[in-house]
Design an enzyme around this catalytic site. Structure first.
Site, PDB file in Angstrom:
ATOM      1  N   ASP A 142      42.986   9.156  -8.859  1.00  0.00           N
ATOM      2  CA  ASP A 142      42.100   8.331  -9.348  1.00  0.00           C
ATOM      3  C   ASP A 142      41.887   6.860  -8.410  1.00  0.00           C
ATOM      4  O   ASP A 142      42.692   6.437  -7.847  1.00  0.00           O
ATOM      5  CB  ASP A 142      42.768   7.873 -10.509  1.00  0.00           C
ATOM      6  CG  ASP A 142      42.738   9.121 -11.728  1.00  0.00           C
ATOM      7  OD1 ASP A 142      41.841   9.841 -11.236  1.00  0.00           O
ATOM      8  OD2 ASP A 142      43.360   8.895 -12.790  1.00  0.00           O
ATOM      9  N   HIS A 143      40.659   6.383  -8.663  1.00  0.00           N
ATOM     10  CA  HIS A 143      40.413   5.003  -8.083  1.00  0.00           C
ATOM     11  C   HIS A 143      40.190   3.974  -9.283  1.00  0.00           C
ATOM     12  O   HIS A 143      39.725   4.298 -10.239  1.00  0.00           O
ATOM     13  CB  HIS A 143      39.109   5.253  -7.239  1.00  0.00           C
ATOM     14  CG  HIS A 143      39.241   5.855  -5.756  1.00  0.00           C
ATOM     15  ND1 HIS A 143      38.558   5.678  -4.865  1.00  0.00           N
ATOM     16  CD2 HIS A 143      40.025   7.075  -5.666  1.00  0.00           C
ATOM     17  CE1 HIS A 143      38.904   6.570  -3.995  1.00  0.00           C
ATOM     18  NE2 HIS A 143      39.709   7.325  -4.453  1.00  0.00           N
ATOM     19  N   PRO A 144      40.559   2.707  -8.911  1.00  0.00           N
ATOM     20  CA  PRO A 144      40.239   1.786  -9.787  1.00  0.00           C
ATOM     21  C   PRO A 144      38.812   1.709 -10.204  1.00  0.00           C
ATOM     22  O   PRO A 144      38.028   1.435  -9.210  1.00  0.00           O
ATOM     23  CB  PRO A 144      40.905   0.411  -9.160  1.00  0.00           C
ATOM     24  CG  PRO A 144      40.837   0.759  -7.673  1.00  0.00           C
ATOM     25  CD  PRO A 144      41.086   2.204  -7.561  1.00  0.00           C
TER      26      PRO A 144
END
Length: 218
Positions: free
Chosen positions: A80-82
């Site tokens: 996951d990425h911010p």
């Protein structure tokens, strides 16, 4: 002869088939007896090639008697990425000052928790399961499906994103099968009734469970 659930290659003439329980080494991957993976290229590379971005504490839990076709991927939360700010670039990943200045952002990201697969689930070729998804007992994941949300027991899903196609049985029969929980039966009882499991009815499976005192509350 009943297959040995501790055997890495349960079919001696087909090394492309592996039981996953004796294969996996990560404490964050839990697999039940008789769940197998089939891959002509590198079945024994399942942990590295099929469970991706497994950097965080989230677990992958897979039940018993699941069938997983080649190319099935479980994407874990470590990928996951911010997304709360303007940029989705993973600055923290590259260490140094970038990591020091952004670590709190990463640690504050919400997690959907463990990815949990029930028992007797069939994954078609190149299915993809996103982080934190829960898949119920007896579900079928169609080839190429991208599973982004939870899947109910005994439901067939397909597409991208995966959507319900149909229930395999009516609600009453699904209740019977979950009450019977045949995947928890002793191996000799499964062997004795494997034909009924493949070609019988939910009512027959429930009767076997009741007769052996193995029924449960779903």
């Amino acid at each position: 002869m009943t297959p040995d659930p501790t055997a890495l290659h349960p079919v001696a003439t087909h090394p492309r088939v592996v039981f996953l329980k004796p294969l996996v080494t990560s404490p964050r991957i839990v697999v039940g007896d008789y769940t197998y993976y089939d891959d002509p290229d590198d079945a024994t590379g399942f942990e590295q090639r099929n469970v991706l971005y497994h950097f965080g504490p989230e677990r992958l839990v897979i039940g018993r008697f699941c069938a997983i076709a080649a190319g099935t991927r479980f994407l874990m939360a470590g990928g996951d990425h911010p997304v709360a700010g303007p940029s989705t670039f993973p600055f923290t990943l590259f260490g140094g000052d970038w990591a020091e200045r952004t670590l709190d952002v990463v640690t504050a990201m919400p997690s959907r928790g463990d990815t949990v697969v029930g028992n007797d689930v069939w994954f078609g070729y190149r299915a993809t399961v996103m982080p934190g998804v829960r898949i119920g007992d007896g579900a079928i994941i169609a080839a190429g499906a991208v599973v982004t949300t939870d899947v109910a027991a005994y439901t067939i899903v397909g597409g991208n994103p995966a959507r319900p196609i149909r229930q395999r049985f009516g609600d009453d029969d699904i209740h019977r099968l979950r009450r019977a929980a045949w995947w928890d039966w002793p191996a000799d009882l499964v062997t004795r009734h494997c034909r009924t499991l493949m070609a019988g009815t939910p009512a027959e499976i429930e009767r076997i469970a009741v007769a052996n005192g193995l029924e449960r509350t779903p």
